[in-house]
Scaffold this active site. Structure first.
Site, short mmCIF file in Angstrom:
data_model
loop_
_atom_site.label_atom_id
_atom_site.label_comp_id
_atom_site.label_asym_id
_atom_site.label_seq_id
_atom_site.Cartn_x
_atom_site.Cartn_y
_atom_site.Cartn_z
N TYR A 68 0.85 -1.19 0.00
CA TYR A 68 0.00 0.00 0.00
C TYR A 68 0.88 1.23 0.00
O TYR A 68 1.78 1.35 0.81
CB TYR A 68 -0.91 0.03 1.23
CG TYR A 68 -2.34 -0.20 0.83
CD1 TYR A 68 -3.01 0.74 0.07
CD2 TYR A 68 -3.01 -1.37 1.17
CE1 TYR A 68 -4.30 0.52 -0.35
CE2 TYR A 68 -4.31 -1.60 0.75
CZ TYR A 68 -4.95 -0.65 -0.01
OH TYR A 68 -6.23 -0.87 -0.43
N GLU A 70 -0.60 4.62 -0.46
CA GLU A 70 -1.50 5.78 -0.58
C GLU A 70 -0.73 7.07 -0.28
O GLU A 70 0.07 7.13 0.65
CB GLU A 70 -2.67 5.65 0.40
CG GLU A 70 -3.77 4.75 -0.11
CD GLU A 70 -4.95 4.66 0.85
OE1 GLU A 70 -4.86 5.19 1.97
OE2 GLU A 70 -5.94 4.02 0.47
N ASP A 214 -7.16 14.80 -24.38
CA ASP A 214 -7.10 13.38 -23.99
C ASP A 214 -6.39 12.66 -25.14
O ASP A 214 -7.00 12.37 -26.17
CB ASP A 214 -8.52 12.86 -23.78
CG ASP A 214 -8.55 11.37 -23.44
OD1 ASP A 214 -7.51 10.70 -23.59
OD2 ASP A 214 -9.63 10.89 -23.06
N THR A 240 -3.96 7.27 -21.69
CA THR A 240 -3.68 5.91 -21.23
C THR A 240 -2.20 5.68 -21.48
O THR A 240 -1.54 6.45 -22.19
CB THR A 240 -4.46 4.86 -22.04
OG1 THR A 240 -4.02 4.92 -23.40
CG2 THR A 240 -5.96 5.08 -21.98
N ARG A 249 -1.37 -1.41 -18.89
CA ARG A 249 -2.71 -0.85 -18.85
C ARG A 249 -2.79 0.17 -17.72
O ARG A 249 -2.61 -0.19 -16.56
CB ARG A 249 -3.67 -2.02 -18.60
CG ARG A 249 -5.14 -1.75 -18.67
CD ARG A 249 -5.88 -3.05 -18.94
NE ARG A 249 -5.54 -3.49 -20.28
CZ ARG A 249 -6.10 -2.99 -21.40
NH1 ARG A 249 -7.05 -2.09 -21.33
NH2 ARG A 249 -5.71 -3.41 -22.58
C1 LIG Z 1 -9.10 4.42 -24.47
C2 LIG Z 1 -9.53 5.80 -24.16
C3 LIG Z 1 -9.77 6.22 -22.84
C4 LIG Z 1 -9.96 5.28 -21.67
O1 LIG Z 1 -9.05 4.41 -21.33
P1 LIG Z 1 -9.36 3.19 -20.31
O2 LIG Z 1 -8.00 2.85 -19.86
O3 LIG Z 1 -10.07 2.17 -21.09
O4 LIG Z 1 -10.20 3.73 -19.20
C5 LIG Z 1 -10.02 7.57 -22.60
N1 LIG Z 1 -10.05 8.44 -23.60
C6 LIG Z 1 -9.86 8.08 -24.88
C7 LIG Z 1 -9.92 9.12 -25.95
C8 LIG Z 1 -9.62 6.75 -25.21
O5 LIG Z 1 -9.48 6.38 -26.48
#
Ligand SMILES: *Cc1c(COP(=O)(O)O)cnc(C)c1O
Length: 431
Positions: A68, A70, A214, A240, A249
């Site tokens: 842990y 945190e 993103d 990600t 992941r």
């Molecule tokens: C894949 C993706 C995510 C989310 O990723 P996870 O790890 O599956 O939660 C967020 N934003 C965009 C644009 C994505 O393509």
């Protein structure tokens, strides 16, 4: 003995794991071995997937999972975190260097979790957020009703130009002026073209909004300079680590603004998560290190060259590509010009029976429902990781068309399955 024998290329640590499981949990061992065999012997064309290195893979199965931690380096809620501080500091420093920014939070468990933290840091519940809907290539965490984003925020949408199927910055500016959002989101799950972050920032500035980028899909291309960087334009960047970036992941939040960084840290922990996945953070550090190597730039260039080659092979066989092509690792294939009856769902199923793994995907203004669709989304990150080049991608286009052009004829699918096995043994998975 689990079926290790039919998996040709298994590194020592993977073999040790399967041997261990054979003794202590053969039931799980068999399933893992089957999955290793599936990955080794099929062509992975899902645009959000990749094959990690042995170092990334095995770091996730290490001592770091037992603890842990945190809090953040130097400020933990548990004792014994000396080396967890070291690994998290290293991961953060590498992320900052890789993306050329001042602050990184490496704790988000996933891309969606990174977005939760970014939303909470930049907006109050009920604030207005302008984003591209999922049906046009956005992500569910950008405002889909059942998602946290659509539940707690006032989502307004921009859309692609119906003719070009591309972002129309003038139209986005007009919607931003009209709706006055608190935050604008750019960055997508199924958009095959370059994103103009500078244009987005000028729109955000005009309406006094925060710009969130993103880059979940394109992070590897951004890190290697093959796609323009969201810095210095975006106020906050989420991603990600497991798509084009080829890491474990997980999620990551980046920013150049010290105040934003403080808010993000608070909203990741304790705002939306408990203990960080330190074994995954160790693997993130390794992946960031790999992405700093010159070979990763070559890899990313090859990913894009392979996408262009695959796209061309499909166009030659009568398929239409949304936006007319691709500039990144993915493409959205409109199946109807090849065969008006062909659906994404049928294509996905037939291709899987031939050892080619894809996902059905709605195309802009798709008349068919999301579980059927008229399109396939294809990406080249995973095949490029096993060494595919443009000429091999030409062969993949040929195989795709044999399956889809035959309406999934079982004889043809099993013939293609054998050709796929042949290709897979010529291009073994990376270790
Ligand atoms: C894949 C993706 C995510 C989310 O990723 P996870 O790890 O599956 O939660 C967020 N934003 C965009 C644009 C994505 O393509």
């Amino acid at each position: 003995m689990t079926q290790v024998s039919n998996i040709v290329h298994l590194d020592d640590m993977s073999q040790s794991l399967l041997k261990l499981l054979e003794q202590c949990d053969p039931e799980v061992g068999r399933i893992l071995s089957d999955e290793a065999g599936r990955q080794e012997s099929t062509l992975e064309l899902i645009a959000s997937e990749n094959h990690v290195s042995g170092a990334v893979m095995h770091a996730m199965g290490s001592w770091m999972t037992n603890k842990y931690a945190e809090g953040y380096p130097g400020k933990r809620y548990y004792g014994g975190c000396e080396f967890h501080d070291s690994i998290e500091d290293l991961a953060r420093d590498r992320a900052k260097e890789l993306f050329g920014c001042g602050y990184a939070n490496v704790q988000p468990h996933s891309g969606a979790n990174a977005n939760v933290a970014a939303f909470m840091a930049m907006c109050k519940p009920g604030d207005r957020i302008l984003s591209l809907p999922i049906k046009s290539g956005g992500h569910l965490s950008h405002g889909l009703k059942p998602n946290f984003s659509g539940t707690f925020y006032d989502i307004v949408e921009y859309d692609l130009d119906p003719e070009t199927e591309r972002l129309d910055y003038d139209a986005i500016r007009a919607i931003a002026r009209e709706t006055k959002p608190r935050m604008i989101i750019c960055g997508y799950s199924a958009y095959p073209r370059t994103i103009d972050f500078e244009a987005f920032r000028s729109i955000a500035d005009e309406v006094d909004a925060v710009l969130m980028a993103d880059i979940a899909h394109i992070a590897g291309l951004v890190a290697s300079g093959v796609h323009p960087s969201p810095f210095p334009h975006a106020h906050v960047v989420t991603t990600t680590t497991h798509k084009t970036l080829r890491g474990p992941r997980g999620g990551l939040v980046l920013t150049d603004d010290e105040e934003v960084a403080k808010l993000i840290d608070r909203k990741v922990f304790p705002g939306s998560q408990g203990g960080p996945l330190m074994h995954v953070i160790a693997a993130k550090a390794i992946a960031f290190g790999e992405a700093m190597q010159p070979s990763f730039v070559e890899y990313s260039k090859q990913v894009v060259a392979n996408a262009v080659a695959l796209a061309q092979g499909l166009v030659e066989r009568g398929y239409r590509l949304c936006t007319g092509g691709t500039e990144n690792h993915l493409m959205l294939v409109d199946l109807r010009p090849r065969d008006a009856e062909l659906t994404g769902a049928d294509a996905e199923r037939w291709l899987e029976s031939a050892g080619i793994i894809t996902n059905k995907n709605g195309i802009p203004n798709d008349p068919r429902p999301p579980m059927v669709t008229s399109g396939l989304r294809l990406g080249t990150s995973a095949l490029t990781s096993r060494g595919f080049d443009e000429s091999a991608m030409g062969h993949v286009a040929e195989l795709l068309d044999q399956v889809m052009g035959s309406q999934g004829d079982p004889k043809i699918c099993s013939d293609v399955r054998e050709q796929v096995r042949g290709m897979c043994s010529r291009f073994p998975l990376p270790h």
